[in-house]
Design an enzyme around this catalytic site. Structure first.
Site, PDB file in Angstrom:
ATOM      1  N   GLY A  16      15.676  23.373  39.745  1.00  0.00           N
ATOM      2  CA  GLY A  16      15.450  24.772  40.082  1.00  0.00           C
ATOM      3  C   GLY A  16      14.884  25.000  41.463  1.00  0.00           C
ATOM      4  N   GLU A  17      14.551  23.928  42.179  1.00  0.00           N
ATOM      5  CA  GLU A  17      13.892  24.092  43.469  1.00  0.00           C
ATOM      6  C   GLU A  17      14.791  24.715  44.525  1.00  0.00           C
ATOM      7  OE1 GLU A  17      13.905  21.344  41.716  1.00  0.00           O
ATOM      8  OE2 GLU A  17      11.828  20.800  41.321  1.00  0.00           O
TER       9      GLU A  17
END
Length: 86
Positions: free
Chosen positions: A48-49
Site C-alpha cells: 500500500g505504500e
C-alpha cells in the site's frame, strides 16, 4: 462534494462524518504468494505504500505555499515554522 456549489461540504475534520468501530466494514489481510528472498526475516511485504508516497511532499508543499517557509525534514511541527524566517 456539494451538488449545488461543487465545493466541499465540510472544511474541517470536526464536522466530517466518520465511521465508528461498530460501523466499519470487515478488514481482510491477504497473503500474496510470491517468492522474494530479500524481504528480511519476517518475510513481510507491503503493497500500500505506493499510494501514499507523495503525501508528505504534498503536505510540505502546502505548508510552504501557506507560510512561505520550506520545511525539509519531518515531522512538520509548529516550532519548526516559528523559528525559521521566510
Amino acid at each position: 462534494m456539494d451538488p449545488q456549489f461543487g465545493d466541499y461540504p465540510n472544511h474541517d475534520l470536526a464536522g466530517y462524518p466518520h465511521r465508528g468501530a461498530r460501523r466499519r466494514q470487515d478488514i481482510d489481510a491477504v497473503w500474496i504468494d510470491e517468492d522474494e528472498p530479500d524481504l528480511g526475516p519476517a518475510g513481510a511485504k507491503g503493497i500500500g505504500e505506493v499510494g501514499i508516497v507523495g503525501t508528505a511532499a504534498a503536505i510540505a508543499s502546502a505548508v510552504y505555499h501557506a507560510t512561505g517557509i520550506r520545511v525539509r525534514d519531518l515531522p512538520i511541527r509548529l516550532d519548526k515554522l516559528l523559528r525559521r524566517n521566510p
